[in-house]
Structures are given as C-alpha cells and as structure tokens.
Design a protein around this motif. Sequence first.
Motif, PDB file in Angstrom:
ATOM      1  N   ALA A  43     -41.997  75.965  -2.520  1.00 49.87           N
ATOM      2  CA  ALA A  43     -42.619  76.603  -3.683  1.00 49.87           C
ATOM      3  C   ALA A  43     -42.221  75.878  -4.959  1.00 49.87           C
ATOM      4  O   ALA A  43     -41.061  75.525  -5.148  1.00 49.87           O
ATOM      5  N   ARG A  44     -43.185  75.661  -5.833  1.00 48.19           N
ATOM      6  CA  ARG A  44     -42.941  74.951  -7.082  1.00 48.19           C
ATOM      7  C   ARG A  44     -42.984  75.911  -8.267  1.00 48.19           C
ATOM      8  O   ARG A  44     -43.800  76.825  -8.311  1.00 48.19           O
ATOM      9  N   LYS A  45     -42.113  75.655  -9.213  1.00 50.47           N
ATOM     10  CA  LYS A  45     -42.014  76.523 -10.384  1.00 50.47           C
ATOM     11  C   LYS A  45     -43.291  76.449 -11.217  1.00 50.47           C
ATOM     12  O   LYS A  45     -43.749  75.362 -11.556  1.00 50.47           O
ATOM     13  N   PRO A  46     -43.887  77.591 -11.561  1.00 55.01           N
ATOM     14  CA  PRO A  46     -45.133  77.569 -12.336  1.00 55.01           C
ATOM     15  C   PRO A  46     -44.882  77.350 -13.829  1.00 55.01           C
ATOM     16  O   PRO A  46     -43.786  77.623 -14.333  1.00 55.01           O
ATOM     17  N   THR A  47     -45.879  76.850 -14.506  1.00 51.64           N
ATOM     18  CA  THR A  47     -45.820  76.771 -15.964  1.00 51.64           C
ATOM     19  C   THR A  47     -45.903  78.197 -16.514  1.00 51.64           C
ATOM     20  O   THR A  47     -46.211  79.150 -15.783  1.00 51.64           O
ATOM     21  N   THR A  48     -45.666  78.348 -17.795  1.00 45.34           N
ATOM     22  CA  THR A  48     -45.676  79.678 -18.389  1.00 45.34           C
ATOM     23  C   THR A  48     -47.022  80.371 -18.212  1.00 45.34           C
ATOM     24  O   THR A  48     -47.088  81.537 -17.804  1.00 45.34           O
ATOM     25  N   ALA A  49     -48.117  79.674 -18.504  1.00 49.30           N
ATOM     26  CA  ALA A  49     -49.442  80.281 -18.390  1.00 49.30           C
ATOM     27  C   ALA A  49     -49.755  80.656 -16.947  1.00 49.30           C
ATOM     28  O   ALA A  49     -50.306  81.730 -16.672  1.00 49.30           O
ATOM     29  N   ALA A  50     -49.409  79.767 -16.005  1.00 49.72           N
ATOM     30  CA  ALA A  50     -49.656  80.058 -14.587  1.00 49.72           C
ATOM     31  C   ALA A  50     -48.857  81.281 -14.154  1.00 49.72           C
ATOM     32  O   ALA A  50     -49.350  82.137 -13.411  1.00 49.72           O
ATOM     33  N   TRP A  51     -47.605  81.378 -14.609  1.00 49.58           N
ATOM     34  CA  TRP A  51     -46.773  82.529 -14.262  1.00 49.58           C
ATOM     35  C   TRP A  51     -47.370  83.820 -14.806  1.00 49.58           C
ATOM     36  O   TRP A  51     -47.364  84.861 -14.116  1.00 49.58           O
ATOM     37  N   GLY A 139     -51.698  84.281  -8.018  1.00 54.06           N
ATOM     38  CA  GLY A 139     -50.422  84.779  -7.513  1.00 54.06           C
ATOM     39  C   GLY A 139     -49.531  83.668  -7.008  1.00 54.06           C
ATOM     40  O   GLY A 139     -48.324  83.853  -6.843  1.00 54.06           O
ATOM     41  N   ARG A 140     -50.126  82.480  -6.780  1.00 50.45           N
ATOM     42  CA  ARG A 140     -49.361  81.330  -6.296  1.00 50.45           C
ATOM     43  C   ARG A 140     -49.634  80.081  -7.139  1.00 50.45           C
ATOM     44  O   ARG A 140     -49.334  78.972  -6.722  1.00 50.45           O
ATOM     45  N   LEU A 141     -50.222  80.255  -8.308  1.00 49.61           N
ATOM     46  CA  LEU A 141     -50.568  79.106  -9.139  1.00 49.61           C
ATOM     47  C   LEU A 141     -49.316  78.445  -9.700  1.00 49.61           C
ATOM     48  O   LEU A 141     -48.344  79.121 -10.027  1.00 49.61           O
ATOM     49  N   THR A 142     -49.345  77.126  -9.808  1.00 47.64           N
ATOM     50  CA  THR A 142     -48.227  76.412 -10.425  1.00 47.64           C
ATOM     51  C   THR A 142     -48.612  75.820 -11.776  1.00 47.64           C
ATOM     52  O   THR A 142     -47.735  75.433 -12.551  1.00 47.64           O
ATOM     53  N   LYS A 143     -49.897  75.756 -12.055  1.00 49.23           N
ATOM     54  CA  LYS A 143     -50.359  75.249 -13.347  1.00 49.23           C
ATOM     55  C   LYS A 143     -51.666  75.941 -13.716  1.00 49.23           C
ATOM     56  O   LYS A 143     -52.328  76.514 -12.844  1.00 49.23           O
ATOM     57  N   PRO A 144     -52.067  75.900 -14.984  1.00 46.09           N
ATOM     58  CA  PRO A 144     -53.330  76.528 -15.390  1.00 46.09           C
ATOM     59  C   PRO A 144     -54.515  75.836 -14.715  1.00 46.09           C
ATOM     60  O   PRO A 144     -54.449  74.655 -14.362  1.00 46.09           O
ATOM     61  N   GLU A 145     -55.572  76.583 -14.533  1.00 44.68           N
ATOM     62  CA  GLU A 145     -56.811  76.039 -13.982  1.00 44.68           C
ATOM     63  C   GLU A 145     -57.882  76.074 -15.060  1.00 44.68           C
ATOM     64  O   GLU A 145     -57.812  76.847 -16.007  1.00 44.68           O
ATOM     65  N   ARG A 146     -58.868  75.205 -14.896  1.00 46.16           N
ATOM     66  CA  ARG A 146     -59.971  75.203 -15.850  1.00 46.16           C
ATOM     67  C   ARG A 146     -61.249  74.809 -15.128  1.00 46.16           C
ATOM     68  O   ARG A 146     -61.263  73.858 -14.352  1.00 46.16           O
ATOM     69  N   TRP A 147     -62.305  75.553 -15.404  1.00 49.41           N
ATOM     70  CA  TRP A 147     -63.591  75.268 -14.785  1.00 49.41           C
ATOM     71  C   TRP A 147     -64.345  74.262 -15.646  1.00 49.41           C
ATOM     72  O   TRP A 147     -64.607  74.499 -16.820  1.00 49.41           O
ATOM     73  N   SER A 148     -64.655  73.096 -15.056  1.00 52.01           N
ATOM     74  CA  SER A 148     -65.324  72.044 -15.828  1.00 52.01           C
ATOM     75  C   SER A 148     -66.786  71.900 -15.448  1.00 52.01           C
ATOM     76  O   SER A 148     -67.473  71.019 -15.937  1.00 52.01           O
ATOM     77  N   GLY A 149     -67.271  72.785 -14.550  1.00 53.52           N
ATOM     78  CA  GLY A 149     -68.680  72.699 -14.150  1.00 53.52           C
ATOM     79  C   GLY A 149     -69.564  73.406 -15.146  1.00 53.52           C
ATOM     80  O   GLY A 149     -69.154  73.823 -16.223  1.00 53.52           O
ATOM     81  N   PHE A 150     -70.808  73.566 -14.783  1.00 54.10           N
ATOM     82  CA  PHE A 150     -71.768  74.210 -15.670  1.00 54.10           C
ATOM     83  C   PHE A 150     -72.466  75.320 -14.906  1.00 54.10           C
ATOM     84  O   PHE A 150     -72.556  75.297 -13.682  1.00 54.10           O
ATOM     85  N   GLY A 151     -72.986  76.293 -15.646  1.00 52.49           N
ATOM     86  CA  GLY A 151     -73.810  77.310 -15.006  1.00 52.49           C
ATOM     87  C   GLY A 151     -73.100  78.631 -14.863  1.00 52.49           C
ATOM     88  O   GLY A 151     -73.425  79.588 -15.538  1.00 52.49           O
ATOM     89  N   VAL A 152     -72.133  78.734 -13.980  1.00 50.93           N
ATOM     90  CA  VAL A 152     -71.542  80.021 -13.658  1.00 50.93           C
ATOM     91  C   VAL A 152     -70.743  80.559 -14.827  1.00 50.93           C
ATOM     92  O   VAL A 152     -69.760  79.968 -15.248  1.00 50.93           O
ATOM     93  N   GLY A 153     -71.165  81.676 -15.331  1.00 45.39           N
ATOM     94  CA  GLY A 153     -70.404  82.348 -16.370  1.00 45.39           C
ATOM     95  C   GLY A 153     -70.603  81.816 -17.769  1.00 45.39           C
ATOM     96  O   GLY A 153     -70.093  82.384 -18.714  1.00 45.39           O
ATOM     97  N   GLU A 154     -71.354  80.749 -17.928  1.00 50.68           N
ATOM     98  CA  GLU A 154     -71.551  80.172 -19.261  1.00 50.68           C
ATOM     99  C   GLU A 154     -73.028  79.862 -19.463  1.00 50.68           C
ATOM    100  O   GLU A 154     -73.436  78.726 -19.567  1.00 50.68           O
ATOM    101  N   ALA A 155     -73.840  80.886 -19.467  1.00 47.30           N
ATOM    102  CA  ALA A 155     -75.281  80.689 -19.597  1.00 47.30           C
ATOM    103  C   ALA A 155     -75.643  80.369 -21.038  1.00 47.30           C
ATOM    104  O   ALA A 155     -75.226  81.045 -21.973  1.00 47.30           O
ATOM    105  N   ALA A 156     -76.396  79.311 -21.228  1.00 46.79           N
ATOM    106  CA  ALA A 156     -76.830  78.945 -22.571  1.00 46.79           C
ATOM    107  C   ALA A 156     -78.072  79.736 -22.942  1.00 46.79           C
ATOM    108  O   ALA A 156     -78.867  80.102 -22.084  1.00 46.79           O
ATOM    109  N   PRO A 157     -78.268  80.058 -24.203  1.00 45.36           N
ATOM    110  CA  PRO A 157     -79.476  80.761 -24.625  1.00 45.36           C
ATOM    111  C   PRO A 157     -80.712  79.945 -24.288  1.00 45.36           C
ATOM    112  O   PRO A 157     -80.669  78.712 -24.251  1.00 45.36           O
ATOM    113  N   ALA A 158     -81.829  80.639 -24.060  1.00 42.92           N
ATOM    114  CA  ALA A 158     -83.069  79.954 -23.715  1.00 42.92           C
ATOM    115  C   ALA A 158     -83.475  79.015 -24.836  1.00 42.92           C
ATOM    116  O   ALA A 158     -83.350  79.331 -26.017  1.00 42.92           O
TER     117      ALA A 158
END
Length: 246
Positions: A43-51, A139-158
Amino acid sequence: MADDELDSLYGAEPAAFTALRTELVAEAKERGDAAAAKRIAAARKPTTAAWIVNRLALRRKDTKKRLSDLGDRLRAAHAEMDGERIRDLSAEQHKLIDELTRAALQAADVQRPSASVREDVTGTLQAAVADPDVTRRLGRLTKPERWSGFGVGEAAPASAPVKRSGTAAQRRLDKLKAAVADAEREKAEADDALSLRKAERDDARAALREAQRRLERSEAAYDKAEGANRAAAESLKEAKAQLKRA
C-alpha cells in the motif's frame, strides 16, 4: 481480513499512515497471513487530496453508488444524444460534486483547504462520475484523478463554438496537474521509504546498544568468575601445602 485493514489504513490521517502500515503488516505476519501482509506492505501513502476522497468513500458508503449511478445515466443520455437530458444531468452532477466536496472536506476535518487541494478533490469526484474504474478505486486512491475526455458530465450548450485554444490550454493544464500529482505521489513514497529505513536503523541501533550492554555484563561476569577461579586455585594450593607439611 486484509480489506478491513486496508480500509483502516487508507482512512487514517496521512501522518499516521507509515506507522500504521508497519503495525498492520506485523499483525498479519504474526497471525500467519502472508498474503495480507504482502498486500498491506504494498500500500502506498496517498496525497492529501486522495486521502480526503478516500475517507469520504470509506465513511459514506453510498458515495460510490451515487457517483456510479449518475455516470451511467450521463453515458446513456450521451449515447441517445438527448441534449435536454444531458443538460439536466450536468446540473445534477455539479450539485452532487459540490455536495460531496463539502462532505469530503468535513469528514477529513479540513477547515481551510488550499485551492489546489479543493480542485483536486473536485476533479477526482468528477473523474469518478466519468470513469467506472476511478469509482471502483475510491477508498484506495494514492493520487488525485482527473477526467480528460469529453462528453460525460460536461455537456456544452447547443451551437456553442469550439474554442480550440482554450481546449489546448486545458490539456496543458491537465498535464501539468498530473505531473504535480505524480511528483507528490513519488515524494510520498520516498517519505514512506525514508521513514521505514529510519525505523529499521533505529531498531538496529537499539539492538546494537543492547548487545553491547550484554557483552559488557558478560565480560564483567567473566572477569569475576576468573578472579574467583584464581582465588580457588590459590586456596587449593595452600591447602595442599599445609597437608604436605602435616
């Protein structure tokens, strides 16, 4: 058993992580559970945000389900190209992420988080909506995650124009943040390794000091026994001399 121990490990404050991990590994070895000892030691120690996010997921068991359910509905809406539904779910996502960010900081008793920590917590929760793998690992993250894709959860206005320069800048920013997160993780791992080596060194020094004390006691006992032996030899010699004279 190892899962419960890992829960307690990743739910503990970062400052206590290394010592608790060492303790849990020792306990697993003592009961003969080599597999658990190996998992815990890895097990690796998580960063503050991951914790902070880990603690939320461990303390509020519905966190994963809420993020996962919203992600499923968003993916379905995008697959059906239902613009109105996407906008409604995007609004729901922002509300949920804000709620969980506040709850996570409160659960971790972080009163005044830095802007980067808050952003990393929010980004990780958003990534959990978009990526089922991130949701699974909460619950087991060791570092922050970030979504770099497009579409899900970030819909642009028409009819919104695509801002290529803004997209490129965001990608560069995401890469820099990922590099910082990687550096933080590596620093945390280096801190862990240093703490472990220090503990081993301190144990070895203590063992050496005890061995030196035992040696000194043994040498003193040997000197005493040697003196007694010489005295006994002299007494025997004198007794024999007296016997001969008699």
